[in-house]
Motif scaffolding. Structure first.
Motif, PDB file in Angstrom:
ATOM      1  N   ARG A  40     -35.351   5.780  29.780  1.00  0.00           N
ATOM      2  CA  ARG A  40     -36.151   5.215  28.707  1.00  0.00           C
ATOM      3  C   ARG A  40     -36.651   6.282  27.742  1.00  0.00           C
ATOM      4  O   ARG A  40     -36.735   6.051  26.533  1.00  0.00           O
ATOM      5  N   ALA A  41     -36.993   7.451  28.254  1.00  0.00           N
ATOM      6  CA  ALA A  41     -37.455   8.525  27.361  1.00  0.00           C
ATOM      7  C   ALA A  41     -36.351   8.935  26.393  1.00  0.00           C
ATOM      8  O   ALA A  41     -36.613   9.192  25.209  1.00  0.00           O
ATOM      9  N   SER A  42     -35.107   9.005  26.872  1.00  0.00           N
ATOM     10  CA  SER A  42     -33.998   9.378  25.984  1.00  0.00           C
ATOM     11  C   SER A  42     -33.782   8.312  24.922  1.00  0.00           C
ATOM     12  O   SER A  42     -33.536   8.630  23.754  1.00  0.00           O
ATOM     13  N   GLU A  43     -33.877   7.028  25.312  1.00  0.00           N
ATOM     14  CA  GLU A  43     -33.706   5.957  24.334  1.00  0.00           C
ATOM     15  C   GLU A  43     -34.811   5.995  23.279  1.00  0.00           C
ATOM     16  O   GLU A  43     -34.548   5.840  22.080  1.00  0.00           O
ATOM     17  N   TYR A  44     -36.040   6.217  23.723  1.00  0.00           N
ATOM     18  CA  TYR A  44     -37.154   6.240  22.777  1.00  0.00           C
ATOM     19  C   TYR A  44     -37.128   7.487  21.910  1.00  0.00           C
ATOM     20  O   TYR A  44     -37.582   7.449  20.762  1.00  0.00           O
ATOM     21  N   PHE A  45     -36.607   8.592  22.425  1.00  0.00           N
ATOM     22  CA  PHE A  45     -36.470   9.776  21.583  1.00  0.00           C
ATOM     23  C   PHE A  45     -35.528   9.481  20.429  1.00  0.00           C
ATOM     24  O   PHE A  45     -35.828   9.773  19.265  1.00  0.00           O
ATOM     25  N   ASP A  46     -34.360   8.891  20.738  1.00  0.00           N
ATOM     26  CA  ASP A  46     -33.435   8.467  19.679  1.00  0.00           C
ATOM     27  C   ASP A  46     -34.141   7.542  18.689  1.00  0.00           C
ATOM     28  O   ASP A  46     -34.010   7.677  17.470  1.00  0.00           O
ATOM     29  N   PHE A  47     -34.868   6.591  19.247  1.00  0.00           N
ATOM     30  CA  PHE A  47     -35.566   5.585  18.457  1.00  0.00           C
ATOM     31  C   PHE A  47     -36.530   6.238  17.473  1.00  0.00           C
ATOM     32  O   PHE A  47     -36.541   5.926  16.280  1.00  0.00           O
ATOM     33  N   PHE A  48     -37.352   7.164  17.945  1.00  0.00           N
ATOM     34  CA  PHE A  48     -38.383   7.748  17.095  1.00  0.00           C
ATOM     35  C   PHE A  48     -37.828   8.825  16.166  1.00  0.00           C
ATOM     36  O   PHE A  48     -38.393   9.057  15.094  1.00  0.00           O
ATOM     37  N   VAL A  49     -36.760   9.495  16.549  1.00  0.00           N
ATOM     38  CA  VAL A  49     -36.125  10.420  15.619  1.00  0.00           C
ATOM     39  C   VAL A  49     -35.682   9.666  14.376  1.00  0.00           C
ATOM     40  O   VAL A  49     -35.922  10.099  13.242  1.00  0.00           O
ATOM     41  N   TYR A  50     -35.044   8.520  14.586  1.00  0.00           N
ATOM     42  CA  TYR A  50     -34.618   7.720  13.432  1.00  0.00           C
ATOM     43  C   TYR A  50     -35.823   7.183  12.661  1.00  0.00           C
ATOM     44  O   TYR A  50     -35.840   7.187  11.423  1.00  0.00           O
ATOM     45  N   ALA A  51     -36.848   6.716  13.389  1.00  0.00           N
ATOM     46  CA  ALA A  51     -38.021   6.130  12.729  1.00  0.00           C
ATOM     47  C   ALA A  51     -38.734   7.152  11.851  1.00  0.00           C
ATOM     48  O   ALA A  51     -39.104   6.863  10.705  1.00  0.00           O
ATOM     49  N   GLY A 108     -24.805   8.015  21.498  1.00  0.00           N
ATOM     50  CA  GLY A 108     -24.691   9.427  21.148  1.00  0.00           C
ATOM     51  C   GLY A 108     -23.867   9.649  19.899  1.00  0.00           C
ATOM     52  O   GLY A 108     -24.233  10.453  19.029  1.00  0.00           O
ATOM     53  N   ILE A 109     -22.738   8.932  19.791  1.00  0.00           N
ATOM     54  CA  ILE A 109     -21.875   9.084  18.627  1.00  0.00           C
ATOM     55  C   ILE A 109     -22.577   8.590  17.363  1.00  0.00           C
ATOM     56  O   ILE A 109     -22.508   9.221  16.300  1.00  0.00           O
ATOM     57  N   SER A 110     -23.269   7.451  17.468  1.00  0.00           N
ATOM     58  CA  SER A 110     -23.982   6.916  16.305  1.00  0.00           C
ATOM     59  C   SER A 110     -25.082   7.863  15.857  1.00  0.00           C
ATOM     60  O   SER A 110     -25.288   8.085  14.657  1.00  0.00           O
ATOM     61  N   THR A 111     -25.802   8.426  16.824  1.00  0.00           N
ATOM     62  CA  THR A 111     -26.900   9.338  16.503  1.00  0.00           C
ATOM     63  C   THR A 111     -26.375  10.641  15.920  1.00  0.00           C
ATOM     64  O   THR A 111     -26.876  11.127  14.896  1.00  0.00           O
ATOM     65  N   ALA A 112     -25.359  11.217  16.558  1.00  0.00           N
ATOM     66  CA  ALA A 112     -24.780  12.455  16.033  1.00  0.00           C
ATOM     67  C   ALA A 112     -24.104  12.211  14.685  1.00  0.00           C
ATOM     68  O   ALA A 112     -24.093  13.088  13.814  1.00  0.00           O
ATOM     69  N   ARG A 140     -31.437  17.353  10.117  1.00  0.00           N
ATOM     70  CA  ARG A 140     -30.301  16.983  10.955  1.00  0.00           C
ATOM     71  C   ARG A 140     -30.461  17.471  12.400  1.00  0.00           C
ATOM     72  O   ARG A 140     -29.879  16.885  13.328  1.00  0.00           O
ATOM     73  N   TYR A 141     -31.254  18.514  12.589  1.00  0.00           N
ATOM     74  CA  TYR A 141     -31.388  19.118  13.911  1.00  0.00           C
ATOM     75  C   TYR A 141     -31.891  18.134  14.968  1.00  0.00           C
ATOM     76  O   TYR A 141     -31.333  18.098  16.079  1.00  0.00           O
ATOM     77  N   PRO A 142     -32.924  17.308  14.712  1.00  0.00           N
ATOM     78  CA  PRO A 142     -33.367  16.361  15.746  1.00  0.00           C
ATOM     79  C   PRO A 142     -32.283  15.390  16.202  1.00  0.00           C
ATOM     80  O   PRO A 142     -32.278  14.960  17.360  1.00  0.00           O
ATOM     81  N   PHE A 143     -31.353  15.054  15.309  1.00  0.00           N
ATOM     82  CA  PHE A 143     -30.267  14.161  15.712  1.00  0.00           C
ATOM     83  C   PHE A 143     -29.281  14.877  16.627  1.00  0.00           C
ATOM     84  O   PHE A 143     -28.709  14.258  17.528  1.00  0.00           O
ATOM     85  N   TYR A 144     -29.065  16.195  16.413  1.00  0.00           N
ATOM     86  CA  TYR A 144     -28.258  16.967  17.372  1.00  0.00           C
ATOM     87  C   TYR A 144     -28.929  16.981  18.739  1.00  0.00           C
ATOM     88  O   TYR A 144     -28.279  16.808  19.781  1.00  0.00           O
ATOM     89  N   VAL A 145     -30.238  17.212  18.752  1.00  0.00           N
ATOM     90  CA  VAL A 145     -30.994  17.230  20.004  1.00  0.00           C
ATOM     91  C   VAL A 145     -30.885  15.880  20.699  1.00  0.00           C
ATOM     92  O   VAL A 145     -30.722  15.800  21.923  1.00  0.00           O
ATOM     93  N   ALA A 146     -30.973  14.801  19.920  1.00  0.00           N
ATOM     94  CA  ALA A 146     -30.878  13.464  20.498  1.00  0.00           C
ATOM     95  C   ALA A 146     -29.537  13.265  21.197  1.00  0.00           C
ATOM     96  O   ALA A 146     -29.470  12.662  22.278  1.00  0.00           O
ATOM     97  N   PHE A 147     -28.464  13.769  20.596  1.00  0.00           N
ATOM     98  CA  PHE A 147     -27.151  13.657  21.227  1.00  0.00           C
ATOM     99  C   PHE A 147     -27.127  14.405  22.560  1.00  0.00           C
ATOM    100  O   PHE A 147     -26.626  13.893  23.569  1.00  0.00           O
ATOM    101  N   ALA A 160     -29.148  12.224  29.923  1.00  0.00           N
ATOM    102  CA  ALA A 160     -29.576  10.924  30.433  1.00  0.00           C
ATOM    103  C   ALA A 160     -28.408  10.146  31.023  1.00  0.00           C
ATOM    104  O   ALA A 160     -28.551   9.451  32.036  1.00  0.00           O
ATOM    105  N   LEU A 161     -27.224  10.266  30.393  1.00  0.00           N
ATOM    106  CA  LEU A 161     -26.054   9.566  30.897  1.00  0.00           C
ATOM    107  C   LEU A 161     -25.750   9.976  32.326  1.00  0.00           C
ATOM    108  O   LEU A 161     -25.605   9.125  33.220  1.00  0.00           O
TER     109      LEU A 161
END
Length: 447
Positions: A45-56, A119-123, A213-220, A226-227
């Motif tokens: 859940r933390a990985s999903e929310y990190f992606d979520f908030f990076v985009y937000a 991951g692909i969508s975020t990266a 762009r860096y936070p999106f690399y981190v999210a990937f 997490a996977l």
């Protein structure tokens, strides 16, 4: 992304003959204890929310400038929030499609596809050319990648929170339900911290040129970790046996809706106050500060990180409160408190740095207390065979109804009519929760 409650009769349910055969067949397999499940839930859940908030956060600080430079900042931010909502619209579709994949190929294949898509969508967003280079095509690609994130998020449901809830002792249901919800404040704190660091150490030009762009690399990278963390559990024979014993298997969407549609709707609405507050204290105030305040954005992000810590404390505390007073009473009381809090939005947001700080800290605390028990609030009402799919669809609908358009509505109303309308928006969410909880008599009985 949601925790679940369960009544004592279900905890005592005997394994089916099929489950006994599976258990005997895998008697020598490694044991999966609740602690391992809890760790998998929090990491996932933390990985999903990190992606979520990076985009937000990027929707406020980056996208209006790099994808909508042809509009003023307010309009660009509103357009960004429109695309932000696409993931929530796509999420139920992802759940339906990926449940079908699971029925045919297994949950390991489904989870792998979903997390790689995420991951692909975020990266992909990290590498996306901006408007100045390819014109409106950049906006279309951003929208498609955001839809990809939504489909992936819907498909990433692994059943771990349900399994954790079904492992709960009767007097610890609230405590077990809150564990999965800790991912929200953890993911927010990390995402806000990354952006605050970049804003503090980079010039505005560097940040908008390459730093964002860096936070999106981190999210990937976090998605990859997490996977493997979740597959380590999901791929074990013991995990499969436990899911079989609890009948946590996907069912067709048509059967689910025709048989359990009422429970899905009431479950989503019961959490409306919490989900409406979710974006009103995270995304909306950041956009308001960015547009209408001279306050440093990185400083405000630091305040929100402190708010995230308050939310984490609230999530922990919600488990203790729910076990002491009952989940329905907890949710109802928090809906009333959110309704009261809504009346102070204009005064606090217009109250300078101190008023805004109070708004963030109190709002995040209420968010943690309510969100800790909100997701999956009435999934105990589902018949056992429908729990796996029901929990996922209830969460999807709760996010869609309560949170998908919250930043867009809150910013649009406040910019054109005043902050009082944000109060009305929050109040409507609180009243919706109270109405749904009053209908859900079964939850009162189970508590």
């Amino acid at each position: 992304m949601s925790g679940q409650t369960v009544d004592s009769s279900q905890l005592q349910a005997k394994p089916t003959p099929q489950a006994n055969n599976i258990s005997a067949h895998h008697h020598g397999s490694s044991h999966v204890d609740p602690g391992d499940i809890a760790i998998g839930v929090v990491i996932g859940r933390a990985s999903e929310y990190f992606d979520f908030f990076v985009y937000a956060i990027a929707s406020v600080l980056v996208f209006p400038s790099v994808f909508f430079p042809f509009e003023d900042k307010l309009t660009g931010t509103l357009y960004s929030f429109v695309i932000f909502s696409f993931a929530f619209l796509a999420r139920p579709l992802g759940t339906v499609l990926m449940m079908r994949v699971q029925r045919q190929f297994g949950r390991e294949v489904k989870l792998t596809i979903a997390l790689f898509m995420m991951g692909i969508s975020t990266a992909g967003i990290a590498f996306l050319p901006i408007y100045e280079r390819i014109g409106f095509t950049a906006v279309i690609l951003l929208a498609l990648l955001r839809i990809g994130q939504g489909i992936a998020l819907g498909g990433s449901w692994d059943g771990l929170p349900s399994l954790l809830a079904l492992s709960a002792p009767e007097n610890k249901r609230g405590w077990y339900a809150m564990i999965g919800q800790l991912g929200a404040p953890v993911g927010f704190i990390i995402a806000a911290g990354v952006f605050a660091y970049l804003l503090h150490n980079l010039s505005q030009d560097d940040f908008l040129t390459w730093g964002w762009r860096y936070p999106f690399y981190v999210a990937f990278a976090i998605n990859v970790v997490a996977l493997f963390s979740r597959l380590r559990l999901v791929a074990t024979n013991e995990y499969s046996r436990m899911l079989e014993e609890q009948a946590l298997q996907p069912v067709s969407t048509s059967e689910m809706v025709s048989s359990q549609g009422y429970n899905i709707l009431v479950g989503a609405l019961a959490a409306l106050a919490s989900y409406a507050l979710f974006h009103v204290v995270t995304v909306f105030p950041l956009s308001w500060i960015s547009l209408y305040s001279q306050r440093s954005v990185d400083e405000f992000l630091a305040v929100q990180m402190l708010g995230g810590a308050m939310a984490a404390f609230g999530v922990f505390t919600s488990g203790l409160i729910a076990d002491r007073f009952g989940r329905r009473n907890t949710l109802g009381t928090l809906a009333v408190l959110i309704a009261i809090f809504s009346g102070f939005v204009p005064m606090l947001m217009n109250g300078g740095d101190s008023g805004q700080t109070i708004f963030i800290l109190v709002g995040f605390l209420l968010l943690g207390l309510s969100y800790g028990q909100a997701a999956g609030a009435v999934t105990a009402n589902f018949k056992q065979k429908f729990r796996y799919t029901g929990a996922a669809l209830t969460s999807d609908l709760a996010w869609l109804v309560g949170a998908a358009f919250a930043p867009l509505i809150a910013l649009g109303l406040s910019a054109h009519f005043g902050l009082e309308y944000v109060s009305l928006y929050l109040l409507s969410g609180a009243l919706g929760s109270l109405a749904a909880l009053s209908l859900n008599r079964a939850l009162e009985i189970r508590d």
